[in-house]
Motif scaffolding. Structure first.
Motif, PDB file in Angstrom:
ATOM      1  N   SER A  42     -24.833  -7.592  -3.141  1.00 13.77           N
ATOM      2  CA  SER A  42     -25.033  -8.860  -3.841  1.00 13.77           C
ATOM      3  C   SER A  42     -24.863  -8.703  -5.345  1.00 13.77           C
ATOM      4  O   SER A  42     -24.253  -9.550  -6.012  1.00 13.77           O
ATOM      5  CB  SER A  42     -26.418  -9.427  -3.525  1.00 13.77           C
ATOM      6  OG  SER A  42     -27.438  -8.515  -3.892  1.00 13.77           O
ATOM      7  N   ALA A  43     -25.385  -7.593  -5.915  1.00 12.98           N
ATOM      8  CA  ALA A  43     -25.278  -7.389  -7.364  1.00 12.98           C
ATOM      9  C   ALA A  43     -23.826  -7.205  -7.792  1.00 12.98           C
ATOM     10  O   ALA A  43     -23.379  -7.786  -8.794  1.00 12.98           O
ATOM     11  CB  ALA A  43     -26.113  -6.181  -7.781  1.00 12.98           C
ATOM     12  N   ILE A  44     -23.072  -6.398  -7.046  1.00 11.51           N
ATOM     13  CA  ILE A  44     -21.670  -6.158  -7.411  1.00 11.51           C
ATOM     14  C   ILE A  44     -20.834  -7.417  -7.177  1.00 11.51           C
ATOM     15  O   ILE A  44     -19.945  -7.739  -7.973  1.00 11.51           O
ATOM     16  CB  ILE A  44     -21.111  -4.958  -6.615  1.00 11.51           C
ATOM     17  CG1 ILE A  44     -21.884  -3.683  -6.960  1.00 11.51           C
ATOM     18  CG2 ILE A  44     -19.623  -4.771  -6.899  1.00 11.51           C
ATOM     19  CD1 ILE A  44     -21.831  -3.289  -8.431  1.00 11.51           C
ATOM     20  N   ALA A  45     -21.114  -8.146  -6.097  1.00 10.86           N
ATOM     21  CA  ALA A  45     -20.384  -9.395  -5.842  1.00 10.86           C
ATOM     22  C   ALA A  45     -20.596 -10.391  -6.974  1.00 10.86           C
ATOM     23  O   ALA A  45     -19.651 -11.037  -7.449  1.00 10.86           O
ATOM     24  CB  ALA A  45     -20.823 -10.000  -4.512  1.00 10.86           C
ATOM     25  N   THR A  46     -21.836 -10.503  -7.436  1.00  9.50           N
ATOM     26  CA  THR A  46     -22.133 -11.409  -8.554  1.00  9.50           C
ATOM     27  C   THR A  46     -21.418 -10.958  -9.813  1.00  9.50           C
ATOM     28  O   THR A  46     -20.827 -11.767 -10.544  1.00  9.50           O
ATOM     29  CB  THR A  46     -23.651 -11.462  -8.800  1.00  9.50           C
ATOM     30  OG1 THR A  46     -24.304 -11.959  -7.625  1.00  9.50           O
ATOM     31  CG2 THR A  46     -23.975 -12.366  -9.986  1.00  9.50           C
ATOM     32  N   LEU A  47     -21.444  -9.661 -10.066  1.00  2.00           N
ATOM     33  CA  LEU A  47     -20.831  -9.111 -11.270  1.00  2.00           C
ATOM     34  C   LEU A  47     -19.326  -9.355 -11.305  1.00  2.00           C
ATOM     35  O   LEU A  47     -18.761  -9.707 -12.345  1.00  2.00           O
ATOM     36  CB  LEU A  47     -21.117  -7.609 -11.344  1.00  2.00           C
ATOM     37  CG  LEU A  47     -20.859  -6.910 -12.674  1.00  2.00           C
ATOM     38  CD1 LEU A  47     -21.796  -7.430 -13.745  1.00  2.00           C
ATOM     39  CD2 LEU A  47     -21.047  -5.410 -12.524  1.00  2.00           C
ATOM     40  N   PHE A  48     -18.675  -9.186 -10.154  1.00  2.00           N
ATOM     41  CA  PHE A  48     -17.228  -9.342 -10.086  1.00  2.00           C
ATOM     42  C   PHE A  48     -16.800 -10.768  -9.711  1.00  2.00           C
ATOM     43  O   PHE A  48     -15.617 -11.048  -9.625  1.00  2.00           O
ATOM     44  CB  PHE A  48     -16.627  -8.346  -9.089  1.00  2.00           C
ATOM     45  CG  PHE A  48     -16.474  -6.955  -9.637  1.00  2.00           C
ATOM     46  CD1 PHE A  48     -15.272  -6.551 -10.189  1.00  2.00           C
ATOM     47  CD2 PHE A  48     -17.531  -6.072  -9.623  1.00  2.00           C
ATOM     48  CE1 PHE A  48     -15.125  -5.272 -10.708  1.00  2.00           C
ATOM     49  CE2 PHE A  48     -17.398  -4.792 -10.132  1.00  2.00           C
ATOM     50  CZ  PHE A  48     -16.189  -4.390 -10.687  1.00  2.00           C
ATOM     51  N   GLY A  49     -17.766 -11.645  -9.440  1.00  2.00           N
ATOM     52  CA  GLY A  49     -17.432 -13.012  -9.089  1.00  2.00           C
ATOM     53  C   GLY A  49     -16.737 -13.124  -7.755  1.00  2.00           C
ATOM     54  O   GLY A  49     -15.855 -13.964  -7.561  1.00  2.00           O
ATOM     55  N   SER A  50     -17.112 -12.283  -6.795  1.00  2.00           N
ATOM     56  CA  SER A  50     -16.449 -12.268  -5.489  1.00  2.00           C
ATOM     57  C   SER A  50     -17.455 -12.595  -4.401  1.00  2.00           C
ATOM     58  O   SER A  50     -18.656 -12.763  -4.649  1.00  2.00           O
ATOM     59  CB  SER A  50     -15.843 -10.885  -5.220  1.00  2.00           C
ATOM     60  OG  SER A  50     -16.854  -9.985  -4.811  1.00  2.00           O
ATOM     61  N   SER A  51     -16.966 -12.671  -3.167  1.00  2.00           N
ATOM     62  CA  SER A  51     -17.860 -12.730  -2.013  1.00  2.00           C
ATOM     63  C   SER A  51     -18.314 -11.304  -1.691  1.00  2.00           C
ATOM     64  O   SER A  51     -17.808 -10.330  -2.265  1.00  2.00           O
ATOM     65  CB  SER A  51     -17.142 -13.345  -0.809  1.00  2.00           C
ATOM     66  OG  SER A  51     -16.069 -12.514  -0.406  1.00  2.00           O
ATOM     67  N   ARG A  52     -19.232 -11.173  -0.751  1.00  2.00           N
ATOM     68  CA  ARG A  52     -19.739  -9.841  -0.408  1.00  2.00           C
ATOM     69  C   ARG A  52     -18.764  -9.049   0.449  1.00  2.00           C
ATOM     70  O   ARG A  52     -18.821  -7.823   0.477  1.00  2.00           O
ATOM     71  CB  ARG A  52     -21.088  -9.974   0.306  1.00  2.00           C
ATOM     72  CG  ARG A  52     -22.190 -10.492  -0.617  1.00  2.00           C
ATOM     73  CD  ARG A  52     -23.475 -10.773   0.123  1.00  2.00           C
ATOM     74  NE  ARG A  52     -24.041  -9.575   0.711  1.00  2.00           N
ATOM     75  CZ  ARG A  52     -25.220  -9.540   1.332  1.00  2.00           C
ATOM     76  NH1 ARG A  52     -25.921 -10.645   1.446  1.00  2.00           N
ATOM     77  NH2 ARG A  52     -25.672  -8.423   1.851  1.00  2.00           N
TER      78      ARG A  52
END
Length: 331
Positions: A42-52
């Motif tokens: 979730s943290a990386i998805a939010t950071l990169f603006g992507s889905s999980r």
């Protein structure tokens, strides 16, 4: 160091998971991400603006090359050394994202275009043979010819497009005979491959697949097309990839279109059903986790046979209520 915008635009042709993997690998190796840092989907998805989904794929590839490792918690631990898990704030600076999320990951642009193309191909395959113009496709989607060609090659790889005379692209017609042949090949080969793969599929991989299925079942009304593709691929591609017969694996590639047919047709029906394939997959994955190859193979065969019946019914209903409209890149 931030990623220049010009470079970001160049990278847009990469799949989202590949771009995320590349960025994570670069900054983990450089030491920008402290060893032991816990990276959650979730943290990386939010950071990169992507889905999980692409983050999950990136983690799996990074684990394969030893840049992250699993632990008894959610996410992965960064770094090759056996450092204790450290829950520190995950910042854009760690990954050179001070200018904001990378455009290609934020929008998953090429995946979105591909699924639009895939849907139109599937719909028309039920009504005969259509020619697809690469140039008209590029103009319609407002992309370059290289991107358009890559989209068409992706469709060719799963058997819904083919190249004919003079390198023209054609939709492969899907009638009752071809549908029967596809599912007959799958029902014959997939159980054999799965049984041979039972002892060699890593336990950690099966655990993650089971977790992914439970999450998908719990939130099935919010699972996107890309995530459904990934879940289908867990059993029918990744698990079978551990099978002993490489010729069977190659032969099955032409049947991968079966995974996407029902998905698109259900969306078009006036009263789409919620397919239970995730529940059925979970039973098979649990048999694999128990290393019961005979049970997994038998359940898989029944699952494929039942899938054939369901898809045939959806196709009949679709043909009865739909008239195909014109798209500018198909004739």
């Amino acid at each position: 160091m931030s990623i220049p915008r010009a470079k970001s635009q160049t990278r847009r042709k990469q799949p989202a998971y590949a771009l995320i993997k590349s960025a994570l690998a670069k900054h983990i190796r450089a030491g920008d991400v402290p060893p032991g840092t816990v990276l959650s989907e979730s943290a990386i998805a939010t950071l990169f603006g992507s889905s999980r989904s692409p983050v999950r794929q990136a983690f799996e590839q990074l684990e394969h090359i030893g840049l992250v490792r699993r632990f008894d918690g959610r996410g992965v631990i960064a770094g090759k050394r056996k450092a204790d898990p450290r829950r520190v704030p995950i910042t854009p600076e760690m990954f050179g994202l001070t200018d904001g999320p990378v455009d290609a990951v934020r929008s998953d642009a090429w995946d979105t275009l591909y699924y639009k193309l895939e849907r139109e191909i599937i719909y028309r395959s039920l009504f005969g043979r259509f020619r697809v113009s690469e140039l008209a496709l590029a103009r319609h989607f407002r992309v370059g010819r290289t991107v358009a060609r890559n989209l068409l090659l992706r469709a060719q790889a799963i058997g819904i497009l083919e190249k004919g005379a003079k390198a023209h692209w054609y939709v492969v017609p899907l009638d009752e005979d071809r549908l029967r042949d596809i599912f007959e090949v799958r029902a014959t080969l997939e159980p054999l491959l799965l049984k041979s793969a039972t002892a060699t599929i890593p336990a950690a991989l099966l655990d993650r697949m089971a977790e992914r299925l439970r999450e998908g079942i719990q939130h099935r009304d919010r699972v996107g097309v890309g995530e459904l593709d990934e879940i289908e691929g867990d059993l029918h591609i990744r698990c079978l990839g551990y099978g002993a017969n490489r010729e069977m694996i190659e032969a099955l590639k032409r049947t991968h279109c079966a995974f996407v047919i029902g998905k698109h047709i259900q969306v078009a029906l006036t009263a789409p059903q919620i397919d239970s394939f995730m529940d059925e997959h979970l039973v098979i994955i649990e048999a694999l986790r128990a290393r019961d190859g005979d049970a997994a193979a038998a359940i898989l065969r029944r699952h494929i046979e039942w899938s054939h019946s369901k898809v045939a019914g959806w196709i009949a209903e679709f043909r009865a209520i739909n008239v195909i409209s014109r798209v500018p890149y198909m004739a």
